[in-house]
Write a protein that holds these residues in place. Structure first.
Motif, PDB file in Angstrom:
ATOM      1  N   ARG A 167       0.845  -1.199   0.000  1.00 21.49           N
ATOM      2  CA  ARG A 167       0.000   0.000   0.000  1.00 21.49           C
ATOM      3  C   ARG A 167       0.876   1.243   0.000  1.00 21.49           C
ATOM      4  N   HIS A 168       0.476   2.242  -0.768  1.00 28.55           N
ATOM      5  CA  HIS A 168       1.231   3.488  -0.847  1.00 28.55           C
ATOM      6  C   HIS A 168       1.053   4.287   0.445  1.00 28.55           C
ATOM      7  N   GLY A 211      -9.484 -10.202   6.852  1.00 33.41           N
ATOM      8  CA  GLY A 211      -8.422  -9.288   6.464  1.00 33.41           C
ATOM      9  C   GLY A 211      -8.937  -7.880   6.379  1.00 33.41           C
ATOM     10  N   GLY A 212      -8.098  -6.933   6.774  1.00 35.94           N
ATOM     11  CA  GLY A 212      -8.423  -5.518   6.637  1.00 35.94           C
ATOM     12  C   GLY A 212      -7.443  -4.865   5.682  1.00 35.94           C
ATOM     13  N   GLY A 213      -7.928  -4.287   4.568  1.00 32.94           N
ATOM     14  CA  GLY A 213      -7.040  -3.654   3.600  1.00 32.94           C
ATOM     15  C   GLY A 213      -6.093  -4.661   2.980  1.00 32.94           C
ATOM     16  N   THR A 214      -4.782  -4.331   2.988  1.00 36.70           N
ATOM     17  CA  THR A 214      -3.791  -5.271   2.454  1.00 36.70           C
ATOM     18  C   THR A 214      -3.533  -6.432   3.413  1.00 36.70           C
ATOM     19  N   GLY A 215      -4.241  -6.456   4.538  1.00 38.83           N
ATOM     20  CA  GLY A 215      -4.238  -7.638   5.382  1.00 38.83           C
ATOM     21  C   GLY A 215      -4.852  -8.842   4.681  1.00 38.83           C
ATOM     22  N   TYR A 238     -13.716 -12.929   5.330  1.00 39.31           N
ATOM     23  CA  TYR A 238     -14.213 -11.557   5.409  1.00 39.31           C
ATOM     24  C   TYR A 238     -13.092 -10.617   4.983  1.00 39.31           C
ATOM     25  N   TRP A 239     -13.456  -9.617   4.180  1.00 46.23           N
ATOM     26  CA  TRP A 239     -12.462  -8.622   3.745  1.00 46.23           C
ATOM     27  C   TRP A 239     -13.050  -7.245   3.980  1.00 46.23           C
ATOM     28  N   GLY A 240     -12.422  -6.500   4.877  1.00 46.09           N
ATOM     29  CA  GLY A 240     -12.867  -5.154   5.186  1.00 46.09           C
ATOM     30  C   GLY A 240     -12.061  -4.121   4.416  1.00 46.09           C
ATOM     31  N   ASP A 246     -11.000  -0.583  -3.106  1.00 42.68           N
ATOM     32  CA  ASP A 246     -10.009  -1.111  -2.170  1.00 42.68           C
ATOM     33  C   ASP A 246     -10.075  -2.631  -2.040  1.00 42.68           C
ATOM     34  N   LEU A 247     -11.125  -3.248  -2.575  1.00 42.41           N
ATOM     35  CA  LEU A 247     -11.189  -4.711  -2.677  1.00 42.41           C
ATOM     36  C   LEU A 247     -10.447  -5.088  -3.957  1.00 42.41           C
TER      37      LEU A 247
END
Length: 337
Positions: A167-168, A211-215, A238-240, A246-247
Motif C-alpha cells: 500500500r502506498h 483481512g483488513g485492507g492489504t491484510g 471476510y475482507w474489510g 479497495d477490494l
C-alpha cells in the motif's frame, strides 16, 4: 555477556546476548515463539517472566500496562534479559528447517490493482529457495538499517515468485519507491520467512479468516494453501475495506466461493462511494463477523490488518466465546520513517 533463557514446562533453553530481545534470541536458537509486529503494539508475544529480570529499551511498550507488568507479564519482542530467565509462553515449537535467511531477489513485475495498492512479484536466484509457511512475512532490508515488513501473499507450493501487496504510504521510504521508481529487474534484499501467523493444519474446527485492507495478503496465502492440501472444513472469508476499489482482488475470493462449497466470502465496506452502488455489508468488518457468528466458541479465527482492527476484533471475539488460543493474527504496524 550472555543470559540463559529457559521455557517453563519444556526442555527448551537458549542464550540471549546482552541487549538482544527474547524473540530474536529464540529465533536465532531455532525456536519459534509467538510474535507479529515486533514493535510492542500488538501483544502477540505477551508471556510471563517466572524468574529473572528484563528491561525495555524505550520504556513500557503500548501493548502492556503497568498492572500487567506488575503481574510478571512481558512483551518478549521488546524485553531484553538483564539476568538469566525462566519464562512462560503460550506456544513453542521447533522451527525445523524453516529458518530465516537473508537473500537477494529481483523484481519480476509490478502490477497496479488499486490506486494505492500494487502487487510486487519477486524472483529468487536460480540456486536459492526459501521454505515458508502460508501466512508468514518477509522484511525488505533498506539502507540505514531500515526494514519494511510485508506478508507473503502466495502459498508455499506456488513459490516460483514471491508475491507482496504494497500500500502506498505517502513519504514512506519503501512504498514511495514502489509507486514512483521501481522497475522490473530491480534488485532487493530481504530477510525471511518471519512470524508464526500460519494455518494450523492439525485442527478440525471451521475457520473464519478476516483481512483488513492489504491484510488480505496473508489470508490469500493461507486459503490457497488450505485448498491445495485439501482442507475440507468450512472457511468463511471476510475482507474489510473503505470502498469497492479497495477490494483490489475481489474476483479471487468470489472465484474460490464459486468453486469450493466449503468457502464463503463476505466483503465489508466502511465508506462505500456513491458510484459503488453497494448493496453488501457495511461498517466495521469485525462487527459483521460478530453479527454473523455471535457464538465463536467452536471456531478458529485468523485475522490480519491494522492494529485498531486487530485490537477491537480481539476483544469482541473473545467476548463472543472464542478461546484465546484459537485466535491467530498478524498486526500490520506501519513503518515509521
Amino acid at each position: 555477556m550472555t543470559y540463559q533463557v529457559r521455557i517453563e514446562g519444556t526442555e527448551h533453553a537458549f542464550e540471549a546476548e546482552e541487549g538482544e530481545n527474547v524473540i530474536a534470541a529464540a529465533t536465532r536458537a531455532g525456536l519459534m515463539l509467538p510474535y507479529s509486529c515486533r514493535s510492542g503494539t500488538c501483544g502477540t508475544c505477551k508471556g510471563e517472566v517466572i524468574q529473572g529480570a528484563i528491561q525495555y529499551p524505550d520504556g513500557l511498550p503500548p501493548a502492556i500496562d503497568a498492572d500487567e507488568e506488575g503481574e510478571g507479564k512481558a512483551l518478549f519482542c521488546q524485553a531484553r534479559p538483564v539476568s538469566d530467565l525462566v519464562i512462560r509462553v503460550a506456544e513453542v515449537r521447533e522451527a525445523g528447517d524453516i529458518q530465516p535467511q537473508r537473500l537477494p531477489a529481483r523484481v519480476e513485475r509490478v502490477d497496479d490493482c488499486a490506486p494505492d495498492v500494487r502487487r510486487v512479484f519477486l524472483k529468487l536466484p536460480r540456486d536459492k529457495r526459501m521454505p515458508f509457511l502460508a501466512g508468514q512475512y518477509i522484511d525488505i532490508l533498506l539502507r540505514g538499517g531500515h526494514r519494511r515488513s510485508f506478508s507473503l501473499a502466495n502459498a508455499p507450493h506456488d513459490d516460483e515468485l514471491l508475491e507482496l501487496h504494497v500500500r502506498h504510504m505517502p513519504g514512506g521510504i519503501f512504498s514511495e519507491y514502489v509507486f514512483t521508481n521501481m522497475q522490473a529487474g530491480a534488485l532487493l534484499r530481504f530477510e525471511g520467512p518471519l512470524g508464526n501467523f500460519a494455518l494450523r493444519e492439525d485442527s478440525d474446527r471451521p475457520m473464519i479468516l478476516m483481512g483488513g485492507g492489504t491484510g488480505f495478503a496473508p489470508i490469500k496465502g493461507i486459503v490457497e494453501h488450505a485448498l491445495h492440501i485439501g482442507v475440507a472444513r468450512p472457511m468463511h472469508i471476510y475482507w474489510g475495506a473503505r470502498s469497492r476499489q479497495d477490494l483490489y482482488l475481489e474476483s479471487l475470493p468470489r472465484h474460490w466461493e464459486k468453486l469450493h462449497p466449503s468457502v464463503d466470502f463476505t466483503p465489508v465496506l466502511s465508506e462505500p462511494a456513491p458510484e459503488d452502488e453497494w448493496q453488501g455489508a457495511q461498517g466495521f468488518v469485525h462487527e459483521q463477523v460478530l453479527a454473523d457468528y455471535p457464538d465463536l466458541s467452536g471456531y478458529d479465527v485468523y485475522m490480519s490488518g491494522p492494529p485498531p482492527m486487530i485490537n477491537a476484533a480481539r476483544e469482541g471475539f473473545v467476548a463472543a466465546g472464542l478461546p484465546a488460543d484459537r485466535l491467530f493474527y498478524d498486526s500490520f504496524e506501519p513503518g515509521r520513517d
